[in-house]
Design a protein around this motif. Structure first.
Motif, mmCIF file in Angstrom:
data_model
loop_
_atom_site.group_PDB
_atom_site.id
_atom_site.type_symbol
_atom_site.label_atom_id
_atom_site.label_comp_id
_atom_site.label_asym_id
_atom_site.label_seq_id
_atom_site.Cartn_x
_atom_site.Cartn_y
_atom_site.Cartn_z
ATOM 1 N N LEU A 162 32.717 51.941 -15.297
ATOM 2 C CA LEU A 162 33.189 52.511 -16.556
ATOM 3 C C LEU A 162 32.631 51.714 -17.729
ATOM 4 O O LEU A 162 32.154 52.287 -18.721
ATOM 5 C CB LEU A 162 34.721 52.472 -16.581
ATOM 6 N N VAL A 163 32.692 50.397 -17.600
ATOM 7 C CA VAL A 163 32.113 49.545 -18.647
ATOM 8 C C VAL A 163 30.629 49.861 -18.759
ATOM 9 O O VAL A 163 30.093 50.048 -19.851
ATOM 10 C CB VAL A 163 32.301 48.045 -18.314
ATOM 11 N N GLY A 164 29.973 49.936 -17.604
ATOM 12 C CA GLY A 164 28.533 50.205 -17.564
ATOM 13 C C GLY A 164 28.156 51.513 -18.220
ATOM 14 O O GLY A 164 27.124 51.612 -18.894
ATOM 15 N N SER A 165 28.999 52.512 -18.066
ATOM 16 C CA SER A 165 28.656 53.814 -18.652
ATOM 17 C C SER A 165 28.774 53.759 -20.178
ATOM 18 O O SER A 165 27.973 54.361 -20.894
ATOM 19 C CB SER A 165 29.497 54.918 -18.011
ATOM 20 N N SER A 166 29.759 52.999 -20.669
ATOM 21 C CA SER A 166 29.862 52.816 -22.125
ATOM 22 C C SER A 166 28.682 52.016 -22.656
ATOM 23 O O SER A 166 28.154 52.309 -23.727
ATOM 24 C CB SER A 166 31.158 52.094 -22.495
ATOM 25 N N VAL A 167 28.269 51.010 -21.883
ATOM 26 C CA VAL A 167 27.115 50.208 -22.298
ATOM 27 C C VAL A 167 25.871 51.084 -22.346
ATOM 28 O O VAL A 167 25.064 50.993 -23.273
ATOM 29 C CB VAL A 167 26.897 49.018 -21.331
ATOM 30 N N HIS A 168 25.753 51.950 -21.337
ATOM 31 C CA HIS A 168 24.605 52.860 -21.290
ATOM 32 C C HIS A 168 24.560 53.742 -22.540
ATOM 33 O O HIS A 168 23.497 53.953 -23.137
ATOM 34 C CB HIS A 168 24.696 53.706 -20.023
ATOM 35 N N GLN A 169 25.713 54.254 -22.928
ATOM 36 C CA GLN A 169 25.777 55.108 -24.118
ATOM 37 C C GLN A 169 25.417 54.318 -25.370
ATOM 38 O O GLN A 169 24.687 54.807 -26.240
ATOM 39 C CB GLN A 169 27.182 55.672 -24.282
ATOM 40 N N LEU A 170 25.911 53.093 -25.442
ATOM 41 C CA LEU A 170 25.635 52.267 -26.609
ATOM 42 C C LEU A 170 24.157 51.915 -26.675
ATOM 43 O O LEU A 170 23.539 51.924 -27.741
ATOM 44 C CB LEU A 170 26.481 50.995 -26.578
ATOM 45 N N LYS A 171 23.594 51.647 -25.529
ATOM 46 C CA LYS A 171 22.159 51.337 -25.465
ATOM 47 C C LYS A 171 21.356 52.521 -25.972
ATOM 48 O O LYS A 171 20.401 52.369 -26.721
ATOM 49 C CB LYS A 171 21.775 50.997 -24.029
ATOM 50 N N GLY A 172 21.773 53.715 -25.576
ATOM 51 C CA GLY A 172 21.089 54.930 -26.000
ATOM 52 C C GLY A 172 21.134 55.131 -27.502
ATOM 53 O O GLY A 172 20.112 55.369 -28.142
ATOM 54 N N SER A 173 22.318 55.027 -28.058
ATOM 55 C CA SER A 173 22.399 55.295 -29.497
ATOM 56 C C SER A 173 21.771 54.175 -30.320
ATOM 57 O O SER A 173 21.164 54.442 -31.356
ATOM 58 C CB SER A 173 23.831 55.594 -29.947
ATOM 59 N N SER A 174 21.857 52.936 -29.848
ATOM 60 C CA SER A 174 21.218 51.845 -30.595
ATOM 61 C C SER A 174 19.707 52.026 -30.567
ATOM 62 O O SER A 174 19.016 51.773 -31.554
ATOM 63 C CB SER A 174 21.623 50.478 -30.051
ATOM 64 N N SER A 175 19.216 52.512 -29.437
ATOM 65 C CA SER A 175 17.786 52.782 -29.329
ATOM 66 C C SER A 175 17.360 53.890 -30.289
ATOM 67 O O SER A 175 16.308 53.810 -30.918
ATOM 68 C CB SER A 175 17.486 53.175 -27.877
ATOM 69 N N SER A 176 18.200 54.890 -30.418
ATOM 70 C CA SER A 176 17.873 56.036 -31.274
ATOM 71 C C SER A 176 17.860 55.710 -32.753
ATOM 72 O O SER A 176 17.249 56.444 -33.533
ATOM 73 C CB SER A 176 18.865 57.175 -31.041
ATOM 74 N N VAL A 177 18.554 54.665 -33.162
ATOM 75 C CA VAL A 177 18.559 54.345 -34.596
ATOM 76 C C VAL A 177 17.696 53.121 -34.908
ATOM 77 O O VAL A 177 17.515 52.771 -36.056
ATOM 78 C CB VAL A 177 19.996 54.131 -35.151
ATOM 79 N N GLY A 178 17.172 52.482 -33.880
ATOM 80 C CA GLY A 178 16.315 51.329 -34.119
ATOM 81 C C GLY A 178 17.068 50.011 -34.239
ATOM 82 O O GLY A 178 16.560 49.048 -34.807
ATOM 83 N N ALA A 179 18.289 49.986 -33.706
ATOM 84 C CA ALA A 179 19.091 48.755 -33.754
ATOM 85 C C ALA A 179 18.646 47.847 -32.603
ATOM 86 O O ALA A 179 19.264 47.806 -31.536
ATOM 87 C CB ALA A 179 20.581 49.094 -33.638
ATOM 88 N N LYS A 180 17.576 47.129 -32.859
ATOM 89 C CA LYS A 180 16.878 46.406 -31.795
ATOM 90 C C LYS A 180 17.718 45.349 -31.098
ATOM 91 O O LYS A 180 17.720 45.259 -29.865
ATOM 92 C CB LYS A 180 15.615 45.767 -32.391
#
Lengths: 253, 155
Positions: free
Chosen positions: B76-94
């Motif tokens: 569950l933690v991992g799935s939230s991390v995955h989502q956060l990784k995705g959106s940070s990638s999409s906005v350029g939050a390196k």
């Protein structure tokens, strides 16, 4: 600005012009491309929407595979007849989504007689070759690695325009015209489309194609050299859809 | 003579460059800027604002999941991390994205201490980026209010 879930997250003024909900949308312009975008991430939905709209596409964005099927009317056979007028030229979907993955959505679309010809593009943040291959084998048109960039969408837009024009004999069909070409021998329609692909066309200059010929012409690459003069593509667009992960542009140092 | 506008523009340019050079932003942020125009003048600000809301929500989910002492659902933690990784990638939050990579590894190996550490770092990092981008947007506003144009910064 944006609300959670549901269909799209456009501002009110923009929702009007895009015709959110689809049911009451005005007839699409001849040259306008309508894209259905599917992504469970709100941020990604906003970005892909903007990317598409800036390349002159009309966009409907939904947050799940189920909503996509609902919008297309695939999950409800009774509704699909009415929704035939809904022209979707491209479906772009995220791969990793809870509930129904992009791959599962792709399969359902390819199983649908009304929508199987609509190109489906898969997006994923993970560059997994087996995943890419699986999607392409299932009939995905292209595979984009996230984060999606403007150049990716422009490339899609270019070969999409060619597809639309080619399959409709250089003229995009408006709602109310005969439905997208199916493999059934008696395709209904008030007037035969100008394309030579119609089996029922009595006005076409060339003899109607047999079902086998129709199938093979559908499967072959829609990009034909003879149609270059009607293309609006930019010089740097590739002649056929990229089948593998695109080359990554160099990042910033 | 250095006008106010010129000074502000220089500040804006320098600040933008430093954000990239220090690894807070990457070229995806540049991509977002390309999508901004007169019709959508606040596009970047709106997207990053949604991103920060996303951060708050997902970090909350992760914290709750990690709080279940003895019964942590790492997937569950991992799935939230995955989502956060995705959106940070999409906005350029390196930096946020980079932390998510480490965080995901901790989830996959069910490393509780590692996860807790990553959670703290991600929380600090997104808040830091939020403050910096707010400063950047404020500079933009000041430039416009002083009658100037926001310069195009080539990284």
């Amino acid at each position: 600005m944006a609300s959670d879930g549901g269909v799209s997250c456009l501002r009110r003024s923009e929702m009007m012009s895009v015709g959110i909900g689809g049911m009451d949308s005005p007839p699409l312009d001849v040259d306008e491309v309508h894209v259905l975008a599917v992504d469970d991430s709100l941020v990604d939905r906003i970005v892909i929407e903007r990317l598409l709209r800036i390349t002159s596409c009309k966009v409907t964005a939904v947050d799940s595979g189920w909503r996509a099927l609902e919008f297309l009317g695939i999950d409800n056979e009774n509704a699909s007849a009415e929704l035939d007028r809904l022209k979707v030229d491209l479906i772009i979907t995220d791969y990793c989504m809870p509930g129904m993955t992009g791959y599962e959505l792709l399969k359902k679309i390819k199983e649908s007689s009304s929508f199987r010809q609509v190109p489906v593009v898969i997006m994923s943040s993970e560059n997994v070759i087996t995943r890419i291959d699986r999607c392409l084998e299932e009939g995905a048109e292209d595979f984009l690695l996230k984060p999606v960039k403007l150049a990716d969408v422009k490339r899609l837009r270019n070969y999409l325009t060619r597809d639309v024009k080619l399959s409709n004999g250089n003229k995009r069909k408006l709602p109310g015209d005969s439905p997208p070409l199916t493999l059934s021998p008696d395709s209904p329609g008030s007037s035969p489309p100008p394309s030579t692909l119609s089996p029922d066309s009595s006005d076409s200059s060339s003899p109607p194609l047999s079902p086998v010929e129709i199938i093979s012409s559908q499967l072959s690459s829609p990009i034909d050299d003879e149609d270059d003069d009607v293309l609006t593509s930019s010089p740097e667009s590739s002649p056929s859809p990229v089948r593998r992960q695109k080359m990554r542009s160099p990042g910033l140092d | 003579m250095d006008t106010l506008v010129a000074q502000l523009q220089r500040q804006f340019r320098d600040y933008t460059i430093s954000l990239y050079h220090q690894g807070f932003l990457d070229d995806q942020f540049t991509e977002l800027k390309k999508l901004q125009d007169e019709c959508s003048p606040d596009f970047v600000a709106e997207v990053v604002s949604l991103f920060f809301e996303d951060c708050e929500k997902l970090i909350g989910n992760m914290a709750r999941a990690l709080d279940q002492t003895g019964n942590v659902d790492f997937s569950l933690v991992g799935s939230s991390v995955h989502q956060l990784k995705g959106s940070s990638s999409s906005v350029g939050a390196k930096r946020v994205k980079g932390l998510c990579v480490t965080f995901k590894e901790c989830c996959d190996s069910q490393n509780f201490e590692g996860c807790v550490r990553c959670l703290q770092q991600v929380d600090i990092e997104y808040k830091s980026l939020k403050a910096k981008l707010q400063d950047l947007f404020n500079l933009e506003q000041q430039i416009v209010q002083a009658g100037g144009r926001i310069p195009q910064v080539d990284i």
